[in-house]
Design a protein around this motif. Structure first.
Motif, PDB file in Angstrom:
ATOM      1  N   ILE A   1      -6.851   1.686   0.572  1.00  0.00           N
ATOM      2  CA  ILE A   1      -5.589   1.873  -0.377  1.00  0.00           C
ATOM      3  C   ILE A   1      -5.379   0.517  -0.992  1.00  0.00           C
ATOM      4  CG2 ILE A   1      -3.036   2.539  -0.481  1.00  0.00           C
ATOM      5  CD1 ILE A   1      -4.694   4.863   0.457  1.00  0.00           C
ATOM      6  N   PRO A   2      -5.394   0.208  -2.217  1.00  0.00           N
ATOM      7  CA  PRO A   2      -4.910  -1.012  -2.777  1.00  0.00           C
ATOM      8  C   PRO A   2      -3.599  -1.555  -2.678  1.00  0.00           C
ATOM      9  CG  PRO A   2      -5.739   0.333  -4.444  1.00  0.00           C
ATOM     10  CD  PRO A   2      -5.454   1.203  -3.147  1.00  0.00           C
TER      11      PRO A   2
ATOM     12  N   HIS B   1     -15.438  -6.482  -4.692  1.00  0.00           N
ATOM     13  CA  HIS B   1     -14.249  -6.053  -5.003  1.00  0.00           C
ATOM     14  C   HIS B   1     -13.515  -5.856  -3.771  1.00  0.00           C
ATOM     15  CE1 HIS B   1     -14.895  -6.026  -9.339  1.00  0.00           C
ATOM     16  NE2 HIS B   1     -15.606  -5.087  -9.119  1.00  0.00           N
TER      17      HIS B   1
ATOM     18  N   ARG C   1     -15.450 -10.128 -11.600  1.00  0.00           N
ATOM     19  CA  ARG C   1     -14.351 -10.837 -11.365  1.00  0.00           C
ATOM     20  C   ARG C   1     -14.207 -12.361 -11.842  1.00  0.00           C
ATOM     21  NH1 ARG C   1     -11.678  -7.796  -7.534  1.00  0.00           N
ATOM     22  NH2 ARG C   1     -10.328  -9.651  -7.360  1.00  0.00           N
TER      23      ARG C   1
ATOM     24  N   ALA D   1       0.871  -1.205   0.132  1.00  0.00           N
ATOM     25  CA  ALA D   1       0.048   0.040   0.156  1.00  0.00           C
ATOM     26  C   ALA D   1       0.994   1.109  -0.100  1.00  0.00           C
ATOM     27  CB  ALA D   1      -1.116  -0.171   1.428  1.00  0.00           C
TER      28      ALA D   1
ATOM     29  N   GLU E   1       1.090   7.015  -6.629  1.00  0.00           N
ATOM     30  CA  GLU E   1      -0.089   7.831  -6.764  1.00  0.00           C
ATOM     31  C   GLU E   1       0.772   9.236  -6.678  1.00  0.00           C
ATOM     32  OE1 GLU E   1      -2.957   6.495  -4.182  1.00  0.00           O
ATOM     33  OE2 GLU E   1      -3.982   5.432  -5.588  1.00  0.00           O
TER      34      GLU E   1
ATOM     35  N   TRP F   1      -7.660  -5.752  -9.210  1.00  0.00           N
ATOM     36  CA  TRP F   1      -8.580  -4.743  -8.909  1.00  0.00           C
ATOM     37  C   TRP F   1      -9.283  -4.244 -10.412  1.00  0.00           C
ATOM     38  CZ3 TRP F   1      -9.731  -2.038  -4.425  1.00  0.00           C
ATOM     39  CH2 TRP F   1      -9.101  -2.305  -3.363  1.00  0.00           C
ATOM     40  N   PRO F   2     -10.554  -4.113 -10.307  1.00  0.00           N
ATOM     41  CA  PRO F   2     -11.163  -3.493 -11.567  1.00  0.00           C
ATOM     42  C   PRO F   2     -10.478  -2.418 -11.947  1.00  0.00           C
ATOM     43  CG  PRO F   2     -12.556  -3.057  -9.578  1.00  0.00           C
ATOM     44  CD  PRO F   2     -11.442  -3.837  -9.297  1.00  0.00           C
ATOM     45  N   TRP F   3     -10.797  -1.753 -13.254  1.00  0.00           N
ATOM     46  CA  TRP F   3     -10.409  -0.522 -14.000  1.00  0.00           C
ATOM     47  C   TRP F   3      -8.913  -0.607 -14.337  1.00  0.00           C
ATOM     48  CZ3 TRP F   3      -7.473   3.790 -13.031  1.00  0.00           C
ATOM     49  CH2 TRP F   3      -7.751   4.913 -13.741  1.00  0.00           C
ATOM     50  N   TYR F   4      -8.147  -0.974 -13.451  1.00  0.00           N
ATOM     51  CA  TYR F   4      -6.811  -0.800 -13.778  1.00  0.00           C
ATOM     52  C   TYR F   4      -6.365  -1.746 -15.124  1.00  0.00           C
ATOM     53  CZ  TYR F   4      -5.295   1.088  -9.010  1.00  0.00           C
ATOM     54  OH  TYR F   4      -4.977   1.713  -8.072  1.00  0.00           O
TER      55      TYR F   4
ATOM     56  N   VAL G   1       1.977   1.769  -3.420  1.00  0.00           N
ATOM     57  CA  VAL G   1       0.830   2.428  -4.162  1.00  0.00           C
ATOM     58  C   VAL G   1       0.628   3.931  -3.941  1.00  0.00           C
ATOM     59  CG1 VAL G   1      -1.605   2.360  -4.613  1.00  0.00           C
ATOM     60  CG2 VAL G   1      -0.374   0.174  -4.330  1.00  0.00           C
TER      61      VAL G   1
ATOM     62  N   PRO H   1     -10.853   4.522  -3.689  1.00  0.00           N
ATOM     63  CA  PRO H   1      -9.661   4.340  -4.606  1.00  0.00           C
ATOM     64  C   PRO H   1     -10.130   4.447  -6.008  1.00  0.00           C
ATOM     65  CG  PRO H   1     -10.237   2.219  -3.573  1.00  0.00           C
ATOM     66  CD  PRO H   1     -10.997   3.165  -3.073  1.00  0.00           C
ATOM     67  N   THR H   2      -9.198   5.006  -6.738  1.00  0.00           N
ATOM     68  CA  THR H   2      -9.603   5.310  -8.204  1.00  0.00           C
ATOM     69  C   THR H   2     -10.007   3.977  -8.932  1.00  0.00           C
ATOM     70  OG1 THR H   2      -7.452   6.488  -8.342  1.00  0.00           O
ATOM     71  CG2 THR H   2      -8.593   5.842 -10.469  1.00  0.00           C
ATOM     72  N   PRO H   3      -9.688   2.718  -8.656  1.00  0.00           N
ATOM     73  CA  PRO H   3     -10.350   1.860  -9.577  1.00  0.00           C
ATOM     74  C   PRO H   3     -11.834   1.407  -9.175  1.00  0.00           C
ATOM     75  CG  PRO H   3      -8.659   0.810  -7.930  1.00  0.00           C
ATOM     76  CD  PRO H   3      -8.342   2.418  -7.938  1.00  0.00           C
ATOM     77  N   LEU H   4     -12.055   1.995  -8.109  1.00  0.00           N
ATOM     78  CA  LEU H   4     -13.490   1.688  -7.760  1.00  0.00           C
ATOM     79  C   LEU H   4     -14.432   2.646  -7.903  1.00  0.00           C
ATOM     80  CD1 LEU H   4     -13.120  -0.337  -4.132  1.00  0.00           C
ATOM     81  CD2 LEU H   4     -13.194  -1.166  -6.469  1.00  0.00           C
TER      82      LEU H   4
ATOM     83  N   TYR I   1     -17.771   2.310  -9.931  1.00  0.00           N
ATOM     84  CA  TYR I   1     -18.771   1.732  -9.210  1.00  0.00           C
ATOM     85  C   TYR I   1     -19.666   2.727  -8.103  1.00  0.00           C
ATOM     86  CZ  TYR I   1     -16.559  -2.219 -11.107  1.00  0.00           C
ATOM     87  OH  TYR I   1     -15.801  -3.216 -11.964  1.00  0.00           O
TER      88      TYR I   1
END
Lengths: 162, 99
Positions: free
Chosen positions: B85-86, B45, A145, A78, A85, A118-121, A81, B8-11, B14
């Motif tokens: 935080i991912p 998620h 998923r 984390a 960012e 993770w989604p979106w990435y 990450v 966080p950005t990836p969520l 939704y």
């Protein structure tokens, strides 16, 4: 996400990902993809909606924290990450995905990749066989998923980057 | 008690592209429950099928990792901020290789 997915990447950065995979071989490399996501951006009022691909404009290489099994695992903490960012924000970009290598394995996501995604990435995978870089692919996790959707990688020249 | 949850950005896809949402909650768990009630698509998620926070989901209460507090039972107070935080993981095969 039913439309075709596309990820533009500066050709030189794609090469850097391959080099990172060679450098850490036989262990997995990893890092963040920094760039811009232009989802639903209309650029020309005379066109209906022209999708601009997501763009990778910078990289944030990281150290693989998974020192117990670095040949077939990678881990980004984390704190890493957050650092990625911060670096993205300082460049007016955002973290749009991650890359890692598959030493002596195809550039296909594993069930382990899926379980931890993770989604979106966008997830770029580069295959490195006996120290030589091979295929590079990109994937996005499905909303439910159950798997990944393939994302077309389009190399772009530096002059085309915004 | 109003608690802000940073998404966080990836969520955000939704959550109507929002980067935060506020909930009335007495614990971190209640705030996360508020988040997943309002934005149901987020739930799978963040949580496993048996209702546990996924291993790569890190939750901080004002910069303190809740794993070192009382986890989801950590009490919150008015004005607190919860950040999700991912962490990122993956790899080529199904089982680790010792070396």
């Amino acid at each position: 996400m039913s439309e075709a997915l596309e990820l533009s990447i500066i050709a030189e950065l794609a090469e850097k990902i391959r080099e990172h995979g060679v450098e850490t071989y036989p262990y997995e490399c990893c890092g963040a993809l920094l760039g811009k996501d232009h989802s639903f951006l209309t650029v020309d009022p005379n066109e209906s909606v022209r999708r601009i691909p997501r763009e990778v404009l910078s990289l944030f290489p990281l150290v693989n924290r998974r020192d117990d099994s670095p040949r077939n695992r990678f881990s980004v903490t984390a704190d890493d990450v957050r650092e990625a960012e911060k670096s993205a924000a300082a460049q007016g970009l955002e973290v749009i995905g991650w890359y890692h290598s598959h030493p002596d394995h195809p550039a296909q996501p594993s069930d382990y990749d899926r379980d931890h995604a993770w989604p979106w990435y966008s997830y770029i995978i580069v295959s490195v066989h006996t120290g030589v870089p091979q295929d590079m692919t990109s994937w996005r996790l499905k909303d439910d998923r159950t798997g990944f959707l393939a994302e077309k990688i389009s190399p772009m020249k530096v002059s085309a980057a915004k | 008690m109003s608690v802000k949850v940073m998404i966080p950005t990836p969520l955000r896809v939704y959550a109507g592209k929002r980067d935060s949402a506020e909930f009335s909650a007495a614990t971190v768990g209640e705030a996360l429950s508020g988040l997943t009630s309002q934005f149901a698509e987020l739930r799978k998620h963040l949580y496993t099928e048996d209702g546990k926070l996924r291993a790569f989901v890190n939750v901080y209460l004002n910069d303190e990792d809740i794993r070192y507090l009382a986890k989801e039972n950590t009490p919150t107070k008015d004005g607190d901020t919860i950040s999700i935080i991912p962490s990122i993981a993956g790899g080529s095969a199904e089982t680790p290789i010792d070396f």
